[in-house]
Design a protein around this motif. Structure first.
Motif, mmCIF file in Angstrom:
data_model
loop_
_atom_site.group_PDB
_atom_site.id
_atom_site.type_symbol
_atom_site.label_atom_id
_atom_site.label_comp_id
_atom_site.label_asym_id
_atom_site.label_seq_id
_atom_site.Cartn_x
_atom_site.Cartn_y
_atom_site.Cartn_z
ATOM 1 N N ASP A 1 60.537 4.892 57.800
ATOM 2 C CA ASP A 1 61.028 5.589 56.434
ATOM 3 C C ASP A 1 60.555 4.463 55.488
ATOM 4 O OD1 ASP A 1 61.845 7.965 57.784
ATOM 5 O OD2 ASP A 1 63.929 7.693 57.504
ATOM 6 N N LEU A 2 60.758 3.389 55.735
ATOM 7 C CA LEU A 2 60.629 2.046 54.771
ATOM 8 C C LEU A 2 59.236 1.687 54.758
ATOM 9 C CD1 LEU A 2 63.638 -0.281 55.659
ATOM 10 C CD2 LEU A 2 63.554 1.381 53.638
ATOM 11 N N VAL A 3 58.768 1.995 55.886
ATOM 12 C CA VAL A 3 57.197 1.659 55.888
ATOM 13 C C VAL A 3 56.515 2.922 55.026
ATOM 14 C CG1 VAL A 3 55.032 1.625 57.179
ATOM 15 C CG2 VAL A 3 57.010 0.222 57.883
ATOM 16 N N LYS A 4 56.836 3.896 55.115
ATOM 17 C CA LYS A 4 56.273 4.921 54.260
ATOM 18 C C LYS A 4 56.498 4.792 52.861
ATOM 19 C CE LYS A 4 56.119 9.816 54.119
ATOM 20 N NZ LYS A 4 56.626 11.149 54.699
ATOM 21 N N ILE A 5 57.600 4.300 52.340
ATOM 22 C CA ILE A 5 57.933 4.102 51.072
ATOM 23 C C ILE A 5 56.918 2.739 50.373
ATOM 24 C CG2 ILE A 5 59.495 3.100 49.052
ATOM 25 C CD1 ILE A 5 61.516 4.520 51.066
ATOM 26 N N ILE A 6 56.821 1.921 51.280
ATOM 27 C CA ILE A 6 55.950 0.907 50.987
ATOM 28 C C ILE A 6 54.519 1.293 50.790
ATOM 29 C CG2 ILE A 6 55.275 -1.572 51.872
ATOM 30 C CD1 ILE A 6 57.745 -1.679 53.295
ATOM 31 N N GLU A 7 54.018 1.948 51.841
ATOM 32 C CA GLU A 7 52.742 2.301 51.841
ATOM 33 C C GLU A 7 52.311 3.458 50.954
ATOM 34 O OE1 GLU A 7 51.798 3.534 55.866
ATOM 35 O OE2 GLU A 7 51.702 1.308 56.547
ATOM 36 N N GLU A 8 53.102 4.510 50.548
ATOM 37 C CA GLU A 8 52.842 5.506 49.538
ATOM 38 C C GLU A 8 53.775 5.472 48.329
ATOM 39 O OE1 GLU A 8 54.209 9.043 51.838
ATOM 40 O OE2 GLU A 8 52.869 8.685 53.589
ATOM 41 N N LYS A 9 54.730 4.513 48.305
ATOM 42 C CA LYS A 9 55.271 4.839 46.627
ATOM 43 C C LYS A 9 55.102 3.417 45.956
ATOM 44 C CE LYS A 9 58.380 8.522 47.404
ATOM 45 N NZ LYS A 9 59.551 8.939 47.295
ATOM 46 N N LEU A 10 55.143 2.151 46.656
ATOM 47 C CA LEU A 10 55.402 0.993 46.124
ATOM 48 C C LEU A 10 53.985 0.680 45.524
ATOM 49 C CD1 LEU A 10 56.916 -1.456 45.408
ATOM 50 C CD2 LEU A 10 56.423 -2.510 47.614
ATOM 51 N N ASP A 11 53.827 0.411 44.216
ATOM 52 C CA ASP A 11 52.891 -0.218 43.640
ATOM 53 C C ASP A 11 53.101 -0.767 42.270
ATOM 54 O OD1 ASP A 11 53.197 1.940 41.640
ATOM 55 O OD2 ASP A 11 51.876 3.179 42.537
ATOM 56 N N LEU A 12 52.377 -1.221 41.267
ATOM 57 C CA LEU A 12 52.592 -2.012 40.147
ATOM 58 C C LEU A 12 53.614 -1.076 39.209
ATOM 59 C CD1 LEU A 12 49.932 -4.396 39.426
ATOM 60 C CD2 LEU A 12 52.093 -4.975 40.601
ATOM 61 N N GLY A 13 53.302 0.249 39.276
ATOM 62 C CA GLY A 13 54.054 1.410 38.520
ATOM 63 C C GLY A 13 55.412 1.592 38.970
ATOM 64 N N THR A 14 55.875 1.086 40.129
ATOM 65 C CA THR A 14 57.180 1.301 40.682
ATOM 66 C C THR A 14 57.730 -0.172 41.028
ATOM 67 O OG1 THR A 14 56.232 1.758 43.204
ATOM 68 C CG2 THR A 14 56.515 3.712 41.535
ATOM 69 N N THR A 15 57.230 -1.227 40.884
ATOM 70 C CA THR A 15 57.801 -2.462 41.055
ATOM 71 C C THR A 15 59.032 -2.622 40.528
ATOM 72 O OG1 THR A 15 57.206 -4.799 41.440
ATOM 73 C CG2 THR A 15 56.588 -3.886 39.488
ATOM 74 N N GLY A 16 59.959 -3.102 41.519
ATOM 75 C CA GLY A 16 61.284 -3.491 41.092
ATOM 76 C C GLY A 16 62.333 -2.251 41.196
ATOM 77 N N THR A 17 61.719 -1.155 41.813
ATOM 78 C CA THR A 17 62.686 0.003 41.966
ATOM 79 C C THR A 17 63.197 -0.214 43.065
ATOM 80 O OG1 THR A 17 60.808 1.551 41.039
ATOM 81 C CG2 THR A 17 62.399 2.579 42.413
ATOM 82 N N PHE A 18 64.659 0.465 43.065
ATOM 83 C CA PHE A 18 65.709 0.150 44.266
ATOM 84 C C PHE A 18 65.782 1.738 44.828
ATOM 85 C CE2 PHE A 18 70.678 -0.297 44.651
ATOM 86 C CZ PHE A 18 70.276 -0.539 46.029
#
Length: 136
Positions: free
Chosen positions: A109-126
């Protein structure tokens, strides 16, 4: 107080020291993630207790948010991730209860978040491992 200091050493300073030791190895546009706990959320604390753990996780959350701001100019996104209620030695007394998951499921699940959601627009999100955003 000794146990509380140790929790800060491991949970707060450990991830920051790791980043500092490896920062020169990061290429621009990399992704950095900190594994934390929703127990570090001030807003989501409805049960109290566990002072050292909660305080140390709140501190590492702040480190992650600060890194996100500092690294954005390099194009490096920072994720602050709660893995869920994972079956570990620390949670052994809860194994078998509803909501306890295996490490493999959490990691996927964490890998999916990293690959699909984490970018400069979401950086710093908890994030929670389920993809929801957690309160600070």
């Amino acid at each position: 107080m000794g146990a509380l200091r140790e929790q800060f050493e491991v949970n707060s300073l450990g991830p920051l020291r790791t980043f500092l030791a490896l920062q020169d190895k990061l290429t621009d546009h990399a992704k950095v993630c900190i594994i934390t706990s929703r127990m570090g959320s001030i807003e989501d604390n409805g049960s109290g207790g566990d002072y050292g753990y909660r305080m140390s996780k709140a501190a590492v959350n702040m480190a992650g948010k600060t890194l996100a701001l500092d690294l954005k100019q390099r194009g490096i996104a920072v994720g602050i991730l709660h893995p869920g209620f994972v079956a570990t030695d620390m949670t052994a007394k809860y194994h078998g209860m509803d909501g306890v998951i295996g490490a493999e499921e959490s990691a996927a699940d964490l890998v999916k978040i990293i690959e699909e959601k984490l970018d400069l627009g979401t950086t710093g999100t908890f994030w929670h491992r389920n993809g929801s955003v957690l309160p600070w």
